[in-house]
Design a protein around this motif. Sequence first.
Motif, PDB file in Angstrom:
ATOM      1  N   ARG A  26       0.824  -1.216   0.000  1.00 31.77           N
ATOM      2  CA  ARG A  26       0.000   0.000   0.000  1.00 31.77           C
ATOM      3  C   ARG A  26       0.860   1.269   0.000  1.00 31.77           C
ATOM      4  O   ARG A  26       0.382   2.354  -0.293  1.00 31.77           O
ATOM      5  N   ALA A  27       2.169   1.098   0.361  1.00 32.61           N
ATOM      6  CA  ALA A  27       3.035   2.278   0.511  1.00 32.61           C
ATOM      7  C   ALA A  27       3.981   2.488  -0.670  1.00 32.61           C
ATOM      8  O   ALA A  27       4.495   3.587  -0.871  1.00 32.61           O
ATOM      9  N   ALA A  28       4.220   1.436  -1.451  1.00 35.68           N
ATOM     10  CA  ALA A  28       5.085   1.552  -2.635  1.00 35.68           C
ATOM     11  C   ALA A  28       4.666   0.475  -3.622  1.00 35.68           C
ATOM     12  O   ALA A  28       4.209  -0.596  -3.219  1.00 35.68           O
ATOM     13  N   GLN A  29       4.821   0.785  -4.907  1.00 31.82           N
ATOM     14  CA  GLN A  29       4.203  -0.096  -5.913  1.00 31.82           C
ATOM     15  C   GLN A  29       5.171  -1.003  -6.672  1.00 31.82           C
ATOM     16  O   GLN A  29       4.749  -1.873  -7.418  1.00 31.82           O
ATOM     17  N   HIS A  30       6.473  -0.807  -6.464  1.00 31.38           N
ATOM     18  CA  HIS A  30       7.438  -1.599  -7.242  1.00 31.38           C
ATOM     19  C   HIS A  30       8.204  -2.545  -6.324  1.00 31.38           C
ATOM     20  O   HIS A  30       8.956  -2.092  -5.465  1.00 31.38           O
ATOM     21  N   TYR A  31       7.986  -3.823  -6.529  1.00 23.31           N
ATOM     22  CA  TYR A  31       8.549  -4.848  -5.643  1.00 23.31           C
ATOM     23  C   TYR A  31       9.626  -5.586  -6.430  1.00 23.31           C
ATOM     24  O   TYR A  31       9.339  -6.215  -7.449  1.00 23.31           O
ATOM     25  N   TYR A  32      10.878  -5.481  -5.945  1.00 26.00           N
ATOM     26  CA  TYR A  32      12.015  -6.044  -6.698  1.00 26.00           C
ATOM     27  C   TYR A  32      12.629  -7.277  -6.032  1.00 26.00           C
ATOM     28  O   TYR A  32      12.617  -7.416  -4.817  1.00 26.00           O
ATOM     29  N   TYR A  33      13.195  -8.121  -6.881  1.00 26.84           N
ATOM     30  CA  TYR A  33      13.918  -9.301  -6.418  1.00 26.84           C
ATOM     31  C   TYR A  33      15.194  -9.465  -7.209  1.00 26.84           C
ATOM     32  O   TYR A  33      15.338  -8.866  -8.257  1.00 26.84           O
ATOM     33  N   PRO A  34      16.168 -10.303  -6.734  1.00 26.18           N
ATOM     34  CA  PRO A  34      16.145 -11.016  -5.445  1.00 26.18           C
ATOM     35  C   PRO A  34      16.768 -10.154  -4.345  1.00 26.18           C
ATOM     36  O   PRO A  34      17.289  -9.076  -4.608  1.00 26.18           O
ATOM     37  N   GLY A  35      16.708 -10.672  -3.122  1.00 32.77           N
ATOM     38  CA  GLY A  35      17.298  -9.977  -1.974  1.00 32.77           C
ATOM     39  C   GLY A  35      18.801 -10.214  -1.939  1.00 32.77           C
ATOM     40  O   GLY A  35      19.303 -10.987  -1.130  1.00 32.77           O
ATOM     41  N   TRP A  36      19.502  -9.503  -2.790  1.00 37.94           N
ATOM     42  CA  TRP A  36      20.958  -9.656  -2.937  1.00 37.94           C
ATOM     43  C   TRP A  36      21.688  -9.396  -1.611  1.00 37.94           C
ATOM     44  O   TRP A  36      22.776  -9.912  -1.383  1.00 37.94           O
ATOM     45  N   HIS A  37      21.084  -8.584  -0.755  1.00 41.17           N
ATOM     46  CA  HIS A  37      21.743  -8.170   0.493  1.00 41.17           C
ATOM     47  C   HIS A  37      21.530  -9.186   1.614  1.00 41.17           C
ATOM     48  O   HIS A  37      22.256  -9.179   2.608  1.00 41.17           O
ATOM     49  N   GLU A  38      20.493 -10.059   1.468  1.00 39.63           N
ATOM     50  CA  GLU A  38      20.231 -11.069   2.498  1.00 39.63           C
ATOM     51  C   GLU A  38      19.776 -12.372   1.846  1.00 39.63           C
ATOM     52  O   GLU A  38      18.593 -12.700   1.822  1.00 39.63           O
ATOM     53  N   PRO A  39      20.735 -13.134   1.321  1.00 45.58           N
ATOM     54  CA  PRO A  39      20.377 -14.330   0.561  1.00 45.58           C
ATOM     55  C   PRO A  39      20.067 -15.573   1.400  1.00 45.58           C
ATOM     56  O   PRO A  39      19.743 -16.619   0.829  1.00 45.58           O
ATOM     57  N   GLY A  40      20.132 -15.470   2.701  1.00 41.00           N
ATOM     58  CA  GLY A  40      19.815 -16.666   3.516  1.00 41.00           C
ATOM     59  C   GLY A  40      20.187 -16.381   4.956  1.00 41.00           C
ATOM     60  O   GLY A  40      21.088 -17.003   5.504  1.00 41.00           O
ATOM     61  N   THR A  41      19.461 -15.465   5.566  1.00 41.12           N
ATOM     62  CA  THR A  41      19.839 -14.959   6.887  1.00 41.12           C
ATOM     63  C   THR A  41      19.650 -16.012   7.976  1.00 41.12           C
ATOM     64  O   THR A  41      18.544 -16.494   8.211  1.00 41.12           O
ATOM     65  N   VAL A  42      20.759 -16.340   8.636  1.00 41.05           N
ATOM     66  CA  VAL A  42      20.737 -17.306   9.734  1.00 41.05           C
ATOM     67  C   VAL A  42      20.269 -16.598  11.005  1.00 41.05           C
ATOM     68  O   VAL A  42      20.779 -15.537  11.359  1.00 41.05           O
ATOM     69  N   LEU A  43      19.309 -17.182  11.689  1.00 48.16           N
ATOM     70  CA  LEU A  43      18.904 -16.672  12.998  1.00 48.16           C
ATOM     71  C   LEU A  43      19.685 -17.454  14.043  1.00 48.16           C
ATOM     72  O   LEU A  43      20.093 -18.589  13.807  1.00 48.16           O
ATOM     73  N   GLU A  44      19.909 -16.811  15.172  1.00 45.06           N
ATOM     74  CA  GLU A  44      20.799 -17.445  16.149  1.00 45.06           C
ATOM     75  C   GLU A  44      20.149 -17.600  17.514  1.00 45.06           C
ATOM     76  O   GLU A  44      19.431 -16.735  18.003  1.00 45.06           O
ATOM     77  N   LEU A  45      20.455 -18.742  18.117  1.00 49.31           N
ATOM     78  CA  LEU A  45      20.207 -18.953  19.540  1.00 49.31           C
ATOM     79  C   LEU A  45      21.508 -18.630  20.258  1.00 49.31           C
ATOM     80  O   LEU A  45      22.570 -19.096  19.840  1.00 49.31           O
ATOM     81  N   THR A  46      21.433 -17.812  21.289  1.00 53.66           N
ATOM     82  CA  THR A  46      22.614 -17.548  22.105  1.00 53.66           C
ATOM     83  C   THR A  46      22.322 -18.029  23.525  1.00 53.66           C
ATOM     84  O   THR A  46      21.217 -17.843  24.044  1.00 53.66           O
ATOM     85  N   ILE A  47      23.324 -18.684  24.124  1.00 53.07           N
ATOM     86  CA  ILE A  47      23.162 -19.201  25.485  1.00 53.07           C
ATOM     87  C   ILE A  47      24.328 -18.719  26.341  1.00 53.07           C
ATOM     88  O   ILE A  47      25.488 -18.758  25.907  1.00 53.07           O
ATOM     89  N   ASN A  48      23.999 -18.222  27.507  1.00 51.90           N
ATOM     90  CA  ASN A  48      25.041 -17.826  28.444  1.00 51.90           C
ATOM     91  C   ASN A  48      25.883 -19.048  28.813  1.00 51.90           C
ATOM     92  O   ASN A  48      25.336 -20.105  29.163  1.00 51.90           O
ATOM     93  N   GLU A  49      27.185 -18.891  28.726  1.00 49.64           N
ATOM     94  CA  GLU A  49      28.109 -20.025  28.897  1.00 49.64           C
ATOM     95  C   GLU A  49      27.945 -20.715  30.258  1.00 49.64           C
ATOM     96  O   GLU A  49      27.940 -21.947  30.357  1.00 49.64           O
ATOM     97  N   ARG A  50      27.806 -19.908  31.303  1.00 53.42           N
ATOM     98  CA  ARG A  50      27.695 -20.490  32.637  1.00 53.42           C
ATOM     99  C   ARG A  50      26.371 -21.245  32.789  1.00 53.42           C
ATOM    100  O   ARG A  50      26.324 -22.327  33.375  1.00 53.42           O
TER     101      ARG A  50
END
Lengths: 369, 369
Positions: free
Chosen positions: A237-261
């Motif tokens: 609704r805010a912009a009409q031109h939708y481009y691909y591919p996402g060259w800047h984020e081709p497969g973003t890994v999400l991370e679990l972080t755990i405190n070592e102790r």
Amino acid sequence: MLASCLSRSFIVGLVALMLTSCGQSDQSQSVTDNTTNNKTYRWKMVTTWPPGFPVLQEGAERFAANIKAMSNGRLDIKVYAGGELIPALQVFEAVSQGTVEMGHGSAYYWAGKVPEAQFFSTVPFGMTALGMNSWLYDGGGLELWREIYKPFHVIPFPLGNTGVQMGGWFNKEINSVDDLQGLKMRIPGLGGKVLAKAGGNPVLLAGSEVYSALERNTIDATEWIGPYHDERLGLYRAAQHYYYPGWHEPGTVLELTINERAWNSLPADLQAIVTNAAQAENLAMLSEMEQKNAEALQILKDRDDITIAPFPDDVLQRLKTLSEETLEEEAAKNPKFKRVYDAYQKFRKKDAAWSEISEQKYLNIESAQ
Amino acid sequence: MLASCLSRSFIVGLVALMLTSCGQSDQSQSVTDNTTNNKTYRWKMVTTWPPGFPVLQEGAERFAANIKAMSNGRLDIKVYAGGELIPALQVFEAVSQGTVEMGHGSAYYWAGKVPEAQFFSTVPFGMTALGMNSWLYDGGGLELWREIYKPFHVIPFPLGNTGVQMGGWFNKEINSVDDLQGLKMRIPGLGGKVLAKAGGNPVLLAGSEVYSALERNTIDATEWIGPYHDERLGLYRAAQHYYYPGWHEPGTVLELTINERAWNSLPADLQAIVTNAAQAENLAMLSEMEQKNAEALQILKDRDDITIAPFPDDVLQRLKTLSEETLEEEAAKNPKFKRVYDAYQKFRKKDAAWSEISEQKYLNIESAQ
């Protein structure tokens, strides 16, 4: 019946060995009662996502629920969305200091503190999910990541992947590199640096401000995630031109972080449960993103008030060249960044040669008319 | 000393079992008692792989080890390779009848009994791993698979994926469809039917006979898996032309099968452990295949006595057309096959539209010079 039966005397000998040797060893693995194993661990997990954020926050909550089910309630993790307990961008710090035991986010959020961590998230023109998982689990990537986080007393695990993202929403057509000149685009991190090199004007905006900024023309363009999340945010609704591919984020890994102790306080069975749950959920989020993006793309394609198009090839080639320059420059000024970059590139070169004759070649043939 | 010590009560139970059950009936599921949760389950898992078969048999064994670690020994699965306890191609039957609790293989091995199960494994010109996982976990595929196996009292889970395979080893160049005429090639299942339509002569051979048949020119060509397994089998010594991509197996799903009654006997926490372990190992095998194939491809590329080349486009187009024909014909004569085919195609059509503008477009740009 057992495949082969052991003699009674052998069994008696085996039992004697087990009884004597167990008496002296670490008892933390003993099954029944008393100590370690009946203890219930009540942990907090803070995320960088808005409350109820689809797939990502939902996935973090599913991960916690799976651990609770597997451990029969012995590891009970309460999940807080960004801002509910800790501001989203302080998740890493909170896990590092032990304020909370676990976090969920993505490594590029801590680029200010650990620039080289961006390789464990995504970099422009980097590897897709298949390559990233292969590097992390089997190519030495995870060991390197753990070494990088070690000084912060944080242990990372891959926990989800967005898949290839979309290039973003633009309020005008992008027909050539010239169209990027002066373009005010919300695009954070390394992608923003690349856009700036191309003549654009990267803008930093919190996720909550993206829609209204684009709608009011405060910015000319924004990247977000993929068809599913973009459609939900109403960006069409805010912009009409939708481009691909996402060259800047081709497969973003999400991370679990755990405190070592906190991690070290867990008995071996609960550590195994967390490790397996993280790997299972890593695949779960990627698979869910793929399915939901495919559904949402169809919805967006049915709209006649937007266009969905590839960036022109010369624009992508220019962005690729500038991406390589950007990574080289970062590496030149930071030895830690260079070390991770070199490891990443070494793996990636081999993986790309295989990908070209397998995944890529097959997809091209399969989709040809 | 044993790597992990078992509790005294467990040992006593084990000894009781060994002493009483040798020469008697199958007592293998009752060891200790007390409550549900302290009971130890001793299960058998039979696979379709040769002993020590890299990635696949190793992955099945890792899966069992992970479950043992997570359950603190309460679910103890002994893994047998094909032929060690049950002939490889009787795995499904053994799980169905409850002779063993678990099996590992791939659904297309049971095509004679359940033709429609092939869609849960792979079909020529079908979906790759990303699409298959997305269909199975999020697109209704797994529910349908469970319904298909229900009459056999077998519960399936995805447990591994080979990724895109290679097209195979040929003792002559393939320059056109004409070169397939009369070609004796080891290629089982639907791929073999497609080759026959193209004028070739598909041959059925057990894995153990493939190398010598090719080396002695009993066959002209064979498919196997990918660079890693193919290199280990030494196929480059038996034929010199290595073609890609593996149009007949673009992302073969490996399956865990569990006897329904055995599954229902497990408490909820062990069910959750098995479910998560399977999903984690599903990703683990895919990631390992990717890394090992990339390494092996480099080794094969360094050999100057073989050529590695794509099938000509017109050959692939012909095989694709014939693959569609083959699936249509199978569907026309079998309503169950048609039902799964329709569900598969419906998902796949949407997924392909997304894949074209994400994974495929990105890989093409990323690899362009």
